[in-house]
Design an enzyme around this catalytic site. Structure first.
Site, PDB file in Angstrom:
ATOM      1  CD  GLN A  21      -3.255  -0.761   0.546  1.00 47.92           C
ATOM      2  OE1 GLN A  21      -3.181   0.224  -0.177  1.00 47.92           O
ATOM      3  NE2 GLN A  21      -4.045  -1.638   0.533  1.00 47.92           N
ATOM      4  CB  SER A  22       0.866   4.363  -1.747  1.00 50.07           C
ATOM      5  OG  SER A  22       0.716   3.575  -3.114  1.00 50.07           O
ATOM      6  CB  THR A  23       0.464   6.475   2.333  1.00 49.63           C
ATOM      7  OG1 THR A  23      -0.873   6.430   2.177  1.00 49.63           O
ATOM      8  CG2 THR A  23       0.549   7.390   1.073  1.00 49.63           C
ATOM      9  CD  GLN A  26      -2.813   4.354  -0.471  1.00 53.52           C
ATOM     10  OE1 GLN A  26      -2.228   3.525  -0.712  1.00 53.52           O
ATOM     11  NE2 GLN A  26      -3.579   5.199  -1.602  1.00 53.52           N
TER      12      GLN A  26
END
Ligand SMILES: [Zn+2]
Length: 633
Positions: A21-23, A26
Site C-alpha cells: 500500500q502506498s502510504t 492507506q
C-alpha cells in the site's frame, strides 16, 4: 483461470506474493485491500504451489510506488526473479507492482528471461508469450498514465485553490472554520488567551527558551490539534515545548495571512530511510501563495516579520562563532560549557528587566526542562575576560598590527601584478588590431570598417582597464602611507582607552575580543560561588582565571529608588493595593519591569520594616483620585 500456463517447472520454484500500500494511511484505511492482497497467498496454493513455497513480500508497505529505489521488497523480488528462483509473482493488480514504467518493464523483461509467470486476481500471464506481454505492457502504461493524470489533477487543483485562499487544510490551533469555509478565531477563550500569552511572552523575553520556561513556571499548557486519526482535529492541552512555541511563532497564519507552499520538497535530496523528499523551508519572500489579511490575526504582520528575524538571530549554531551581535554578553558565540563541552548560549533579558544577560548551557534545556547544566550572569565574567584581553594584547599589539599591515601590503602587490598583466594583454591586443587594420587595402572598405571597429573596441578596453588600475592604486594608497601605519600602531597601543570608551559599541568590543580569543570555557559548578574561566587564545596558549559569581540581587536588579521612597511615604496612610495603584499610575515599574501588585508592595514594606497605622488614618488622607480608574490595576 489460465492454469494451462502453469507448468510443473513453475510450481517447483517459489511463488512470491507482493503486498503493498502506498502510504501508511492507506495501510490503515484500506484494510480490505490489504486483506485481498494477502488472499493471493491462498490463490497461489490453489494454483498448485505447496504452502511452504509461497512467500509474501510485504516490506514495502507504506512506501510510495513511484520509484523502486527505496522499496527494498521490490528490489529483493527482482533479484530473486533474475536468479530464476521464482515461478510466479502474484499481486492484486499488475499495476500495483510498479507505478513507474521503467521498473515495470524491467520486471516483465526479467520474468520473460527467467520464465517466471505474473498473476493477479483475475489472470495468469506468461511474459514469454507475445499476447500476454502486450497485455502486461498496456497495463503498466495505463497505470502510469492514471498516476500521472491523478497527480496532475490533484496537484494543479490544490494550487488553484490555494492561490485563491480556498484550499482547506487543518487550521492551526486558535482558529475555527465557519460553515462557508472562512476562518474565525477559536470560540474557546482559553485557547485564544493562551496564544496571546505566548506572543506576549515572546515580546517580553525575545527568546523562545524563556517563553517555554515562563509557561512552565506559570503551569500553563499549550493547546494542540490532534493529528492522529482518533479525535482528529480536536484540541488537547500539552506541556509547552520549544518546538511547539517555535512552530507557533513561525506560523504566518497567526498574523492573519493565508500562506501555502512554505515548504519546498526537493526530490534530489531524499531521506535514505523512507525515500521521501526532504523538506526545505522557503523564505518569506519566496512563498508562492501569500494572502495578507485573510482572516483575523493574533499579531500584526510587522510583528510576525520582526519575530522571524529575532528567531533567526537567536539561532547560533554549534561550532559556528556566528556574527558578533549587539547585546551585552561579550562572549556570545565563543563561550563553551566547561562541564559538558557544549556551546553555551546567551540569555538576553528584555530591556525592561534591567538585568544583565546570562551564559547558559543548553544541555537538557532544549525542551525547557527544569534542570539545566549550568548558567551564570555574564557581567563579572565579561569584566574578567576583558581585563585579561587588555593585559594580554598590549605587548603583542604592535607586532600583530604590523603583521596585518604587511599582509595587506602583500595582497596589494599581488593584485597590482594581476591588473598589470591584464592591461599588458589588452594593449597587445589593441596593437595587433591596429596592425591588421593597417595591413588591409583601404579600398576594401567593408573589411577595413570591420577591422577599424575591432581596433576601436580594443582601445576602449585598454582605456577602461587603465581607469580601473588608476582607481585601485588610489584606493590602495591610504593603506600604505607611513602616517597611517603609525596611527594604527598607536591605536593598538591605546586599546585600553578604546575598550572602555563610551563610543565603543559592544559589537566592536566583541570583534576586538575575537581577534585575540578563540574560545572561553566556563565552569561554575566545581567551586561554590566561583566560576572557573579558561581563555583559549588564538596564539594557542590557555590562561585560567577564577571569577566570583555575582551575588543575588547585585547589580541593577533593584526596585527604583523613587518607587521605594514613595512606598515609604505612603505606607502609614494607605493600603498596599492603593499604593500599588498609585505607583502604577505614576508609571513606575518593579525591578523586573512589571506593574506593582499588592503583594509586591507588601514585600517591600516587610523588607524595610515599615508598619501601618490604623485604618482611621488611612481614611482621613485618602486621595480622591485613588478611587477613579483603579479597576484596571
Ligand atoms: Zn553543560
Amino acid at each position: 483461470m489460465n492454469t494451462a500456463k502453469i507448468q510443473s517447472t513453475h510450481c517447483g520454484r517459489i511463488a512470491f506474493v507482493y503486498v503493498r500500500q502506498s502510504t501508511p494511511l492507506q495501510v490503515i484505511e484500506n484494510r480490505e485491500s490489504t486483506e485481498r492482497q494477502y488472499h493471493l497467498r491462498e490463490r497461489a496454493i490453489e494454483l498448485g504451489w505447496p504452502p511452504s513455497r509461497v512467500e509474501v513480500i510485504d516490506e514495502d508497505q507504506g512506501r510510495s510506488g513511484s520509484t523502486a529505489a527505496h522499496r527494498t521488497g521490490f528490489q529483493r523480488l527482482a533479484a530473486e526473479v533474475v536468479l530464476g528462483k521464482v515461478g510466479i509473482v502474484l499481486m492484486l493488480e499488475a499495476s500495483r507492482l510498479a507505478r513507474n514504467n521503467s521498473d515495470w518493464y524491467r520486471l516483465i523483461e526479467i520474468c520473460g528471461v527467467s520464465g517466471t509467470l505474473i498473476a493477479d486476481e483475475g489472470a495468469v500471464y506468461n511474459p514469454r508469450e507475445p499476447n500476454d506481454r502486450l497485455l502486461l505492457g498496456v497495463k503498466g502504461t495505463l497505470s502510469e498514465a492514471e498516476l500521472f493524470t491523478l497527480r496532475t489533477r490533484l496537484y494543479e487543483g490544490r494550487w488553484n485553490k490555494a492561490r485563491k485562499g480556498l484550499l482547506r487544510f487543518a487550521l492551526p490551533v486558535g482558529y475555527a472554520p465557519t460553515a462557508t469555509g472562512d476562518w474565525t478565531l477559536d470560540p474557546d477563550t482559553q485557547v485564544r488567551e493562551r496564544l496571546d500569552y505566548v506572543f506576549d511572552s515572546f515580546r517580553r523575553h525575545g527568546v523562545v527558551r524563556a517563553v517555554v520556561r515562563d509557561l512552565k513556571e506559570q503551569g500553563l499548557e499549550l493547546p494542540t490539534r490532534v493529528t492522529s486519526k482518533e479525535g482528529y482535529g480536536s484540541v488537547i492541552w500539552k506541556a509547552a515545548t520549544l518546538s511547539a512555541v517555535i512552530r507557533t511563532l513561525h506560523n504566518p497564519a497567526y498574523a492573519g495571512a493565508y500562506v501555502y507552499g512554505r515548504w519546498e520538497y526537493l526530490s534530489d535530496r531524499r531521506s535514505s530511510k523512507t525515500g521521501k523528499a526532504s523538506a526545505h523551508a522557503r523564505s518569506v519572500a519566496q512563498w508562492p501563495v501569500k494572502i495578507p489579511e485573510h482572516h483575523p490575526a493574533y499579531i500584526h504582520w510587522e510583528e510576525f516579520v520582526k519575530n522571524q528575524e529575532q528567531l533567526r538571530q537567536n539561532w547560533g549554531q554549534d561550532g559556528n562563532r556566528g556574527v558578533p551581535r549587539e547585546g551585552r554578553a561579550l562572549l556570545q558565540g565563543i563561550v563553551y560549557c566547561g562541564i559538558c563541552g557544549r556551546k553555551m548560549s546567551v540569555q538576553n533579558r528584555a530591556v525592561t528587566e534591567h538585568r544583565s544577560p546570562s551564559y547558559i548551557c543548553e544541555r537538557a534545556y532544549e525542551d525547557g526542562d527544569e534542570k539545566i547544566c549550568q548558567s551564570m550572569t555574564s557581567r563579572p565574567i565579561d569584566a574578567a575576560v576583558g581585563e585579561a584581553f587588555l593585559a594580554a594584547v598590549s605587548p603583542i599589539s604592535l607586532r600583530v598590527s604590523m603583521q596585518v599591515l604587511d599582509q595587506v601590503e602583500q595582497d596589494l602587490v599581488v593584485q597590482r601584478r594581476q591588473r598589470e598583466l591584464q592591461l599588458e594583454q589588452a594593449r597587445y591586443e589593441a596593437r595587433l588590431a591596429q596592425r591588421q587594420y593597417d595591413a588591409v587595402d583601404p579600398s576594401n572598405r567593408l573589411v577595413a570598417a570591420e577591422l577599424e571597429r575591432r581596433w576601436n573596441e580594443k582601445l576602449e578596453r585598454v582605456a577602461q582597464l587603465e581607469r580601473t588600475y588608476a582607481q585601485a592604486e588610489r584606493e590602495a594608497e591610504w593603506n600604505l602611507t607611513a602616517e597611517e601605519r603609525t596611527a594604527i600602531t598607536e591605536l593598538s597601543r591605546d586599546l585600553p582607552a578604546i575598550w572602555s570608551a563610551e563610543t565603543t559599541t559592544n559589537q566592536e568590543r566583541k570583534q576586538l575580543l575575537r581577534m585575540a580569543i578563540d574560545s572561553v570555557q566556563l565552569d561554575g559548578v566545581s567551586q561554590t560561588g566561583q566560576v572557573e574561566v579558561q581563555i583559549h587564545w588564538r596564539s594557542g596558549t590557555i590562561s585560567s582565571l577564577s571569577v566570583k559569581r555575582a551575588a543575588p540581587g547585585e547589580g541593577s536588579l533593584k526596585t527604583p529608588p523613587e518607587a521605594v521612597s514613595r512606598i515609604h511615604e505612603m505606607t502609614p496612610s494607605r493600603s498596599y493595593a492603593e499604593i500599588a495603584r498609585s505607583l502604577n499610575r505614576a508609571g513606575l515599574r518593579s525591578a523586573f519591569g512589571r506593574r506593582f501588585t499588592t503583594q509586591h508592595v507588601g514585600y517591600i514594606c516587610r523588607r524595610d520594616g515599615l508598619t501601618k497605622r490604623g485604618p482611621g488614618a488611612r481614611l482621613k488622607s485618602r486621595d480622591s483620585s485613588d478611587t477613579a480608574g483603579s479597576a484596571k490595576s
